[in-house]
Write an enzyme that holds these catalytic residues in place. Sequence first.
Site, short mmCIF file in Angstrom:
data_model
loop_
_atom_site.label_atom_id
_atom_site.label_comp_id
_atom_site.label_asym_id
_atom_site.label_seq_id
_atom_site.Cartn_x
_atom_site.Cartn_y
_atom_site.Cartn_z
N VAL A 86 71.18 49.16 32.92
CA VAL A 86 71.71 49.76 34.16
C VAL A 86 70.72 49.61 35.32
CG1 VAL A 86 72.68 51.88 35.18
CG2 VAL A 86 72.93 51.47 32.73
N VAL A 107 71.39 58.97 36.52
CA VAL A 107 72.35 58.16 35.77
C VAL A 107 72.22 58.43 34.27
CG1 VAL A 107 73.15 55.83 35.21
CG2 VAL A 107 72.40 56.34 37.53
N GLY A 108 70.99 58.45 33.77
CA GLY A 108 70.76 58.63 32.33
C GLY A 108 71.35 59.94 31.82
N ASP A 114 62.36 59.81 28.27
CA ASP A 114 61.79 59.62 29.61
C ASP A 114 60.29 59.80 29.51
OD1 ASP A 114 61.18 59.99 32.54
OD2 ASP A 114 63.36 60.06 32.69
N HIS A 118 75.71 42.16 41.02
CA HIS A 118 75.85 43.53 41.51
C HIS A 118 75.08 43.63 42.82
CE1 HIS A 118 76.50 47.75 41.43
NE2 HIS A 118 75.25 48.07 41.23
N ASN A 160 68.40 48.56 38.26
CA ASN A 160 68.52 47.52 39.29
C ASN A 160 67.20 46.81 39.55
OD1 ASN A 160 71.22 47.42 40.18
ND2 ASN A 160 71.00 49.39 41.20
N ASN A 190 60.16 47.70 38.50
CA ASN A 190 61.24 47.90 37.53
C ASN A 190 61.18 46.87 36.40
OD1 ASN A 190 62.12 50.17 38.75
ND2 ASN A 190 64.00 49.33 39.59
N ASP A 233 81.84 48.63 39.92
CA ASP A 233 82.35 48.03 41.16
C ASP A 233 83.88 47.94 41.11
OD1 ASP A 233 79.76 47.73 42.14
OD2 ASP A 233 79.49 45.82 41.10
N ARG A 241 61.37 44.57 48.49
CA ARG A 241 62.23 44.25 47.34
C ARG A 241 61.39 43.70 46.19
NH1 ARG A 241 67.74 44.35 47.97
NH2 ARG A 241 68.37 44.64 50.11
N GLY A 291 67.02 60.45 34.28
CA GLY A 291 67.27 60.81 35.68
C GLY A 291 68.75 61.03 35.90
N1 LIG Z 1 73.96 48.97 37.53
C1 LIG Z 1 74.52 49.85 38.34
O1 LIG Z 1 75.68 49.73 38.71
C2 LIG Z 1 73.71 51.03 38.79
C3 LIG Z 1 74.31 52.16 39.34
C4 LIG Z 1 73.53 53.25 39.68
C5 LIG Z 1 72.15 53.20 39.52
N2 LIG Z 1 71.58 52.06 39.03
C6 LIG Z 1 70.13 51.95 38.80
O2 LIG Z 1 69.81 52.75 37.67
C7 LIG Z 1 68.45 53.16 37.75
C8 LIG Z 1 68.37 54.66 37.54
O3 LIG Z 1 68.99 55.36 38.61
P1 LIG Z 1 68.88 56.96 38.70
O4 LIG Z 1 69.67 57.37 39.87
O5 LIG Z 1 69.13 57.57 37.37
O6 LIG Z 1 67.32 57.11 39.03
P2 LIG Z 1 66.39 58.37 38.73
O7 LIG Z 1 65.17 58.19 39.54
O8 LIG Z 1 67.19 59.63 38.87
O9 LIG Z 1 66.02 58.21 37.17
C9 LIG Z 1 65.20 57.21 36.67
C10 LIG Z 1 64.40 57.81 35.53
O10 LIG Z 1 63.66 56.77 34.87
C11 LIG Z 1 62.48 57.37 34.40
N3 LIG Z 1 61.48 56.35 34.04
C12 LIG Z 1 60.68 55.62 34.88
N4 LIG Z 1 59.87 54.82 34.15
C13 LIG Z 1 60.17 55.05 32.84
C14 LIG Z 1 59.69 54.51 31.61
N5 LIG Z 1 58.73 53.58 31.59
N6 LIG Z 1 60.22 54.98 30.46
C15 LIG Z 1 61.19 55.93 30.48
N7 LIG Z 1 61.69 56.47 31.60
C16 LIG Z 1 61.20 56.03 32.77
C17 LIG Z 1 62.03 58.25 35.56
O11 LIG Z 1 61.08 59.21 35.14
C18 LIG Z 1 63.37 58.85 35.98
O12 LIG Z 1 63.62 60.09 35.32
C19 LIG Z 1 67.95 52.66 39.12
O13 LIG Z 1 67.28 51.43 38.95
C20 LIG Z 1 69.24 52.48 39.91
O14 LIG Z 1 69.09 51.55 40.97
C21 LIG Z 1 72.33 50.99 38.67
#
Ligand SMILES: NC(=O)c1ccc[n+]([C@@H]2O[C@H](COP(=O)([O-])OP(=O)(O)OC[C@H]3O[C@@H](n4cnc5c(N)ncnc54)[C@H](O)[C@@H]3O)[C@@H](O)[C@H]2O)c1
Length: 312
Positions: free
Chosen positions: A117, A12-13, A32, A174, A119, A94, A147, A87, A10
């Site tokens: 990464v 972040v990835g 994914d 976080h 949440n 997740n 942060d 929540r 997605g």
């Molecule tokens: N730690 C941090 O500081 C921080 C910062 C930003 C985002 N995040 C978290 O990172 C996560 C991703 O955020 P994002 O914006 O990329 O979200 P996103 O929805 O754009 O991407 C998430 C991806 O995960 C995939 N996915 C779901 N289940 C899966 C599985 N079982 N196997 C493989 N892939 C799977 C989805 O298909 C999607 O493409 C969220 O939980 C977000 O809250 C954390």
Amino acid sequence: MAKVTVVGSGNVGATVAQYVAENDLADVVLVDVLEGVPLGKALDLYEASPLHGHDRKLIGSQTYDETKGSDIVVITAGIARKPGMSRDDLLKTNASIVQSVATQAVKQSPDAIFIIVTNPLDVMTYLAWKTTKLPSQRVIGMAGVLDSARFQSFISEALNVSTEDVRCMVLGGHGDLMVPIARYATVNGVPLTELLDADKIEALAKRTREGGAEVVALLKSGSAFYAPGASVALMVEAILRDKRRLLPCAVLPEGHYGLKDLYVGLPAILGKNGVEKIVELKLAADETEALKKSASSIRENIDAMNKLLVTA
Ligand SMILES: NC(=O)c1ccc[n+]([C@@H]2O[C@H](COP(=O)([O-])OP(=O)(O)OC[C@H]3O[C@@H](n4cnc5c(N)ncnc54)[C@H](O)[C@@H]3O)[C@@H](O)[C@H]2O)c1
């Protein structure tokens, strides 16, 4: 050739994959569950390689075969909270995603270092550590780097100085209870407390605590990904190049700061073995109190997750 697997292609990835390849750090495998998406994004990123002048391989996949022997596995897979979702619902969803991803990834790469990464970050990192059964040095959460980068940006803006000269660390979980440590913030060695008054510093710390929400409010759907992606890439670089950088990361303290049995953001030296050392700073009474409060909230969430997983 170093190899980094990024699970979740997605926002972040895909950004992590982009920065890791563009910074010429490692080959990347994007995984994914979505059909075609990780392959399409990996292909698109690969086609940008001549423009960035690197020869990194970028592969997309819906399975874990291609991830075999990765040096680092980054887990970004998960869902964001949707309207009407509690929540607890998010935690449960997740948690089962992270459990499933961690189980499959560690089978292929038992020697990898995991960077989490997804949440809620500190809780998901704890779960990934439990699930993979790896030494805690090799399971690390990304949040403090992000942060701190936010705090650094706001400080540099307030003082009209280069971001390069601003150093600071944000500790704790976080979330709303994160602990920006202003006392240790400096502008090229000059304590921030000599450059800004306490009210202004507190306003910047508040904006940092609310930094994620500020971006979400503007984006309307989805959350931040450029700064999070760059933060992960920085951690990847510290590990692959054995830089021994002192960075705030979600780690498992063993009595450090009077804490144990949870993951929480603390200053850590990152190198080729993952967490080389957790560094104990002398904190003021109010900072210790804030860290304890943040840790208690993480512990409550870990307990809530354990209950949810038992009833799942
Ligand atoms: N730690 C941090 O500081 C921080 C910062 C930003 C985002 N995040 C978290 O990172 C996560 C991703 O955020 P994002 O914006 O990329 O979200 P996103 O929805 O754009 O991407 C998430 C991806 O995960 C995939 N996915 C779901 N289940 C899966 C599985 N079982 N196997 C493989 N892939 C799977 C989805 O298909 C999607 O493409 C969220 O939980 C977000 O809250 C954390």
